[in-house]
Enzyme design. Structure first.
Site, mmCIF file in Angstrom:
data_model
loop_
_atom_site.group_PDB
_atom_site.id
_atom_site.type_symbol
_atom_site.label_atom_id
_atom_site.label_comp_id
_atom_site.label_asym_id
_atom_site.label_seq_id
_atom_site.Cartn_x
_atom_site.Cartn_y
_atom_site.Cartn_z
ATOM 1 N N LYS A 50 0.854 -1.198 0.000
ATOM 2 C CA LYS A 50 0.000 0.000 0.000
ATOM 3 C C LYS A 50 0.884 1.240 0.000
ATOM 4 O O LYS A 50 1.908 1.278 0.713
ATOM 5 C CB LYS A 50 -0.912 -0.017 1.232
ATOM 6 C CG LYS A 50 -1.954 1.091 1.260
ATOM 7 C CD LYS A 50 -2.892 0.911 2.437
ATOM 8 C CE LYS A 50 -3.995 1.951 2.467
ATOM 9 N NZ LYS A 50 -4.923 1.764 3.603
ATOM 10 N N SER A 125 -9.728 1.663 2.424
ATOM 11 C CA SER A 125 -8.846 2.405 1.555
ATOM 12 C C SER A 125 -7.754 1.565 0.897
ATOM 13 O O SER A 125 -7.120 2.028 -0.044
ATOM 14 C CB SER A 125 -8.177 3.532 2.343
ATOM 15 O OG SER A 125 -7.405 3.000 3.404
ATOM 16 N N SER A 149 -10.010 -0.658 6.671
ATOM 17 C CA SER A 149 -9.392 -0.553 5.347
ATOM 18 C C SER A 149 -8.669 -1.781 4.829
ATOM 19 O O SER A 149 -8.296 -1.820 3.658
ATOM 20 C CB SER A 149 -8.438 0.628 5.318
ATOM 21 O OG SER A 149 -9.163 1.809 5.123
HETATM 22 N N1 GLN Z 1 -13.346 3.821 5.811
HETATM 23 C C1 GLN Z 1 -12.742 4.306 6.995
HETATM 24 C C2 GLN Z 1 -12.399 5.765 6.832
HETATM 25 O O1 GLN Z 1 -12.686 6.287 5.822
HETATM 26 C C3 GLN Z 1 -11.552 3.473 7.354
HETATM 27 C C4 GLN Z 1 -10.298 3.895 6.710
HETATM 28 C C5 GLN Z 1 -9.106 3.064 7.128
HETATM 29 O O2 GLN Z 1 -9.250 2.046 7.790
HETATM 30 N N2 GLN Z 1 -7.932 3.559 6.783
HETATM 31 O O3 GLN Z 1 -11.838 6.363 7.688
#
Ligand code: GLN
Length: 450
Positions: A50, A125, A149
């Site tokens: 990532k 993400s 994410s």
């Molecule tokens: N969807 C969540 C957010 O937008 C989680 C994001 C993540 O785990 N980095 O914050």
């Protein structure tokens, strides 16, 4: 050399999914030369990282215009470990900007498409990481999980995603989003691969003060041991949330399979989880507003070309031009909840909720060994469907955020597909540092589903 040619061809074939923020072929050539000489548990294995994790010499863009031309000056601890294990890092994965999002549409590099069906989002993400594994270009991927994410994109793409216990894996070299919630973890095709990769990346690191001193067990061994009498808790309040009919029936079917196999199924309570999304979007944005203050165009990142009249308009210009909409929304929200006069009402309150959620999990996980629920309330949605509705996007995280708030580990393992052919995820939550038990049940479910 052959491997490079093969890779070029394979990557061309999957270009439509927009998985990578970039591949540096020159770097890759040298990297391959070095890695091919090593003999380790990851020898010959392809890994995608990532793009918020530092790989020395490669850009670490975080999916943002802010860092498009920024190169990592050192390796994250997890990268050092992967390199020492002989792994081959083929590239950096596209992601929602600064890991904020649930669809991978908030990226300066454009959206990632779901390899299962390119009309759908891969989740976010860590969408690029999950799509890399789902498309077959990588054997393993690393993601980061602040509120879901790793697990949510794994559920949407039919892959396996593990968010380790807070402190299990070093965050050194991970670009911070919300430091008290962030964890790095594996996305893989099988549970066995997740166990293998966790074993390599986990462990204490003096460079991350929040990393735990707990010894790292041989996670793979849990998979060969016959599952013991595992007590599985069903969180009754949480399951009252709106859940898609296909997801609910796949979940119930999986529970039946567990019951038939002799596992004890019992009800547990997580009453404060209904406040988890509200608390999460206060805590995470508060931390983000502080963590992202460093991106001002001086120490890091994008610098505006236009003339600034003073130092603060200089900072403002850089940030205004380089950050995307969602990141700006989070910085504003976070700054607001921390501001004097609102601190107690929002941030202070959310901290109290955090404590209650933590206690709920503690109690529930003393009655049961594991807690299970769907990873997400629906399967993947269509590209563009939720872009203009941030709240709808946030509600996607209803089953994942509480787990980060409590700091406990959780795995998403595939539980079949909807009639339309979209994958769904079964989420297994465990006690802190009991990833082994989670992997054990995950492996059992995976085998039953084959
Ligand atoms: N969807 C969540 C957010 O937008 C989680 C994001 C993540 O785990 N980095 O914050």
């Amino acid at each position: 050399m052959r491997m490079i040619e093969e890779l070029r061809r394979e990557i061309r074939n999957i270009e439509q999914f927009n998985i990578f923020t970039g591949i540096d072929w020159k770097w890759l050539e040298k990297h391959l030369e070095r890695q091919e000489k090593l003999d380790g548990p990851l020898s010959g294995k392809r890994i995608v990282i990532k793009d918020n994790i530092n790989v020395k010499g490669l850009p670490v863009t975080c999916g943002s215009n802010m860092l498009k031309s920024y190169k990592a000056l050192y390796n994250a601890t997890v990268i050092e470990k992967i390199l020492a294990a002989g792994g081959i890092i083929i590239g950096k994965a596209n992601m929602d900007e600064f890991a904020m999002g649930s669809s991978n549409e908030y990226s300066a590099f454009g959206p990632v498409k779901n390899p299962v069906n390119p009309a759908y989002v891969p989740g976010g993400s860590s969408g690029g990481s999950a799509a890399a594994v789902a498309s077959g270009i990588a054997d393993y991927a690393l993601g980061s999980d602040t509120g879901g994410s790793i697990r949510q994109p794994a559920a949407y793409t039919g892959t396996v995603g593990l968010k380790p216990s807070y402190g299990r894996v070093s965050r050194y070299g991970l670009t911070a989003f919300a430091s008290s919630l962030d964890q790095i973890g594996p996305i893989t095709r099988t549970v066995a691969q997740a166990a293998e990769l966790l074993e390599i990346i986990a462990g204490h690191d003096a460079r991350d003060a929040t990393s735990a001193v707990q010894p790292v067990p041989a996670y793979s061994k849990f998979l060969t041991d016959k599952p013991k009498k595992i007590r599985i808790g069903i969180p009754i309040e949480l399951l009252k949330e709106a859940i898609d009919a296909d997801v609910r029936s796949a979940f119930e079917k999986t529970i039946d399979t567990c019951r038939q196999a002799g596992f004890e199924i019992l009800n547990v309570n997580l009453p404060n989880s209904r406040y988890a999304i509200a608390a999460y979007y206060i805590l995470a944005t508060a931390e983000a507003s502080s963590n992202l203050a460093r991106f001002d165009g001086v120490r890091y990142g994008y610098r505006s070309q236009s003339e600034a009249k003073d130092i603060s308009s200089f900072f403002a210009q850089n940030r205004e031009e380089a950050f995307g909409q969602e990141v700006k929304r989070r910085i504003m929200l976070g700054t607001y909840v921390l501001s004097s006069g609102y601190y107690d009402a929002y941030y202070g309150k959310a901290q109290k909720v955090r404590r209650l959620i933590y206690k709920d999990f503690n109690t529930a996980l003393s009655k049961s060994d594991l807690i299970v629920m769907p990873t997400t309330p629906t399967p993947a949605f269509r590209l563009g469907e939720k872009c203009d509705d941030p709240l709808a996007m946030y509600l996607n995280d209803v089953f994942t955020v509480a787990i980060n708030i409590a700091g406990v580990p959780a795995l998403s393992v595939p539980m079949g597909k909807t009639e339309a052919g979209l994958p769904m995820g079964f989420q297994i939550v465990g006690r802190p540092f009991q990833e082994g038990t989670i992997l054990q049940l995950g492996h059992f479910i995976e085998e039953k589903n084959e």
